[in-house]
Design a protein around this motif. Structure first.
Motif, PDB file in Angstrom:
ATOM      1  N   ALA A  79      13.653  11.482 -23.437  1.00 33.43           N
ATOM      2  CA  ALA A  79      13.373  10.345 -22.559  1.00 33.43           C
ATOM      3  C   ALA A  79      13.026  10.795 -21.149  1.00 33.43           C
ATOM      4  N   GLY A  80      13.608  11.924 -20.724  1.00 30.38           N
ATOM      5  CA  GLY A  80      13.366  12.435 -19.382  1.00 30.38           C
ATOM      6  C   GLY A  80      12.116  13.279 -19.239  1.00 30.38           C
ATOM      7  N   GLY A  81      11.371  13.456 -20.310  1.00 25.65           N
ATOM      8  CA  GLY A  81      10.114  14.190 -20.224  1.00 25.65           C
ATOM      9  C   GLY A  81      10.079  15.515 -20.946  1.00 25.65           C
ATOM     10  N   GLY A  82      11.147  15.876 -21.666  1.00 23.17           N
ATOM     11  CA  GLY A  82      11.156  17.134 -22.399  1.00 23.17           C
ATOM     12  C   GLY A  82      10.183  17.139 -23.568  1.00 23.17           C
ATOM     13  N   ARG A  83       9.830  18.325 -23.995  1.00 23.10           N
ATOM     14  CA  ARG A  83       8.952  18.485 -25.162  1.00 23.10           C
ATOM     15  C   ARG A  83       9.700  19.253 -26.249  1.00 23.10           C
ATOM     16  N   TRP A  84       9.460  18.833 -27.494  1.00 23.07           N
ATOM     17  CA  TRP A  84      10.207  19.343 -28.642  1.00 23.07           C
ATOM     18  C   TRP A  84       9.231  19.693 -29.754  1.00 23.07           C
ATOM     19  N   GLN A 199       0.494  16.646 -41.593  1.00 24.03           N
ATOM     20  CA  GLN A 199       0.960  18.018 -41.507  1.00 24.03           C
ATOM     21  C   GLN A 199       1.385  18.400 -40.093  1.00 24.03           C
ATOM     22  N   LEU A 200       0.744  17.790 -39.104  1.00 25.45           N
ATOM     23  CA  LEU A 200       1.151  17.952 -37.702  1.00 25.45           C
ATOM     24  C   LEU A 200       1.041  16.587 -37.055  1.00 25.45           C
ATOM     25  N   LEU A 201       2.127  16.145 -36.441  1.00 24.79           N
ATOM     26  CA  LEU A 201       2.100  14.839 -35.798  1.00 24.79           C
ATOM     27  C   LEU A 201       2.825  14.888 -34.469  1.00 24.79           C
ATOM     28  N   ARG A 202       2.450  13.932 -33.618  1.00 25.01           N
ATOM     29  CA  ARG A 202       3.075  13.792 -32.304  1.00 25.01           C
ATOM     30  C   ARG A 202       3.750  12.431 -32.215  1.00 25.01           C
ATOM     31  N   HIS A 203       4.966  12.426 -31.670  1.00 29.72           N
ATOM     32  CA  HIS A 203       5.729  11.194 -31.499  1.00 29.72           C
ATOM     33  C   HIS A 203       6.254  11.160 -30.071  1.00 29.72           C
ATOM     34  N   ARG A 204       6.014  10.077 -29.373  1.00 26.36           N
ATOM     35  CA  ARG A 204       6.470   9.929 -27.992  1.00 26.36           C
ATOM     36  C   ARG A 204       7.813   9.202 -27.953  1.00 26.36           C
ATOM     37  N   HIS A 205       8.667   9.643 -27.021  1.00 26.25           N
ATOM     38  CA  HIS A 205       9.946   8.966 -26.784  1.00 26.25           C
ATOM     39  C   HIS A 205      10.197   9.005 -25.289  1.00 26.25           C
ATOM     40  N   GLY A 206      10.169   7.849 -24.651  1.00 25.28           N
ATOM     41  CA  GLY A 206      10.286   7.813 -23.205  1.00 25.28           C
ATOM     42  C   GLY A 206       9.146   8.588 -22.565  1.00 25.28           C
ATOM     43  N   GLY A 208       8.913  11.809 -22.797  1.00 26.36           N
ATOM     44  CA  GLY A 208       8.764  13.061 -23.531  1.00 26.36           C
ATOM     45  C   GLY A 208       8.003  12.907 -24.835  1.00 26.36           C
ATOM     46  N   GLU A 209       7.809  14.043 -25.515  1.00 25.06           N
ATOM     47  CA  GLU A 209       7.066  14.057 -26.763  1.00 25.06           C
ATOM     48  C   GLU A 209       7.693  15.048 -27.720  1.00 25.06           C
ATOM     49  N   ALA A 210       7.602  14.702 -29.009  1.00 25.13           N
ATOM     50  CA  ALA A 210       7.968  15.633 -30.069  1.00 25.13           C
ATOM     51  C   ALA A 210       6.731  15.924 -30.900  1.00 25.13           C
ATOM     52  N   MET A 211       6.562  17.184 -31.256  1.00 21.93           N
ATOM     53  CA  MET A 211       5.547  17.592 -32.230  1.00 21.93           C
ATOM     54  C   MET A 211       6.289  18.078 -33.467  1.00 21.93           C
ATOM     55  N   GLU A 256       3.557  23.738 -20.955  1.00 24.73           N
ATOM     56  CA  GLU A 256       2.541  23.487 -19.919  1.00 24.73           C
ATOM     57  C   GLU A 256       3.033  22.546 -18.839  1.00 24.73           C
ATOM     58  N   ALA A 257       3.845  21.535 -19.220  1.00 26.26           N
ATOM     59  CA  ALA A 257       4.330  20.575 -18.218  1.00 26.26           C
ATOM     60  C   ALA A 257       5.387  21.164 -17.309  1.00 26.26           C
ATOM     61  N   ALA A 258       5.968  22.317 -17.697  1.00 23.69           N
ATOM     62  CA  ALA A 258       7.056  22.907 -16.920  1.00 23.69           C
ATOM     63  C   ALA A 258       6.612  24.088 -16.083  1.00 23.69           C
ATOM     64  N   VAL A 259       5.386  24.555 -16.265  1.00 24.37           N
ATOM     65  CA  VAL A 259       4.928  25.746 -15.535  1.00 24.37           C
ATOM     66  C   VAL A 259       4.693  25.408 -14.080  1.00 24.37           C
TER      67      VAL A 259
END
Length: 262
Positions: A79-84, A199-206, A208-211, A256-259
């Protein structure tokens, strides 16, 4: 966002019946290509406190789930913007359903069942594993949604367990495949409709995003003990240069979002 001026990566590799030693090493080698990253390794989610200082989470697990405060920490992380990035069995909750079965010399306590007993976790990831066909070669093709991670990647072949998945919430399918057949050893199956399967999907939560990357099976000589003493080594898609490059791209997406800029 990068804490301490360097992107913090939490790498969770754990579970059974997969070659976690090989995968942990491979992922560390790929992460090591970026000297800026600071990587912490763990076998599970622990109490979730590490996620407070994490920019990018990678999980290669099966039957390893956060509970209580750790689950709340995962929710807050996304929710805070992390990526998983979750790979292969990270979407799977499995248990055996008696009576015992013998599958080509592999003695199991029962068929593998996948009841929906971890719904909060699966909702955060955006997907739940249901079943898989026998390990085989199959083609992966671009999905309906374009994304920089998959730009320029055409059809390629992997050897893997073709996964049957249930999507949870809104997801963007970036890669897909088509396959039909029996699901030996599983309660759910056969799968006989010629559907496009993510086979590869993206899901947003708040924020942040999960792949989620479905292919990723690997099994070492002794990884199916106590069900069978030895099996032939199965490198799975990790033997594919295209697949490894895809994981490399997903790592770049994750950080990339944390660099830091400048």
């Amino acid at each position: 966002m990068a804490k301490y001026g360097r992107p913090q990566v939490e790498l969770i590799v754990g579970g059974e019946n997969h070659d976690v030693n090989r995968i942990r090493l491979t992922l560390l080698e790929l992460l090591g290509e970026n000297e800026l990253l600071r990587v912490r390794c763990a076998p599970d989610f622990g109490d979730g406190t590490a996620l407070a200082d994490t920019d990018f989470l990678i999980t290669y697990t099966n039957n390893v789930f956060p509970e209580g405060e750790a689950l709340a920490a995962l929710d807050a992380f996304l929710a805070g913007g992390g990526r998983w990035l979750a790979i292969h069995g990270a979407a799977a909750y499995t248990q055996f359903k008696p009576p015992a079965v013998n599958l080509g010399g592999i003695h199991l306590p029962g068929l593998t069942d996948t009841p929906d007993l971890k719904p909060a976790y699966m909702n955060l990831l955006g997907v739940r594993f249901v079943s898989h066909l026998a390990q085989q070669a199959y083609a992966i093709t671009p999905g309906p949604v374009a994304h920089p991670v998959t730009e320029g990647i055409g059809p390629f072949e992997v050897v893997d367990e073709p996964y049957i998945l249930e999507l949870r919430g809104e997801c963007d399918v970036l890669l897909e495949a088509r396959f039909t057949g029996e699901a030996p050893g599983y309660v759910e199956g056969p799968w006989l409709t010629d559907d496009a399967r993510p086979q590869l999907l993206r899901h947003r939560h708040g924020a942040g995003e999960a792949m989620y990357l479905a292919p990723g099976h690997a099994c070492g000589k002794y990884d199916l003990r106590p069900f069978i003493d030895e099996i032939p080594v199965q490198p799975g898609p990790w033997a594919s240069g295209t697949y490894v490059d895809l994981v490399r791209r997903l790592i770049a997406w994750g950080v990339e979002a944390a660099v830091p800029v400048g």
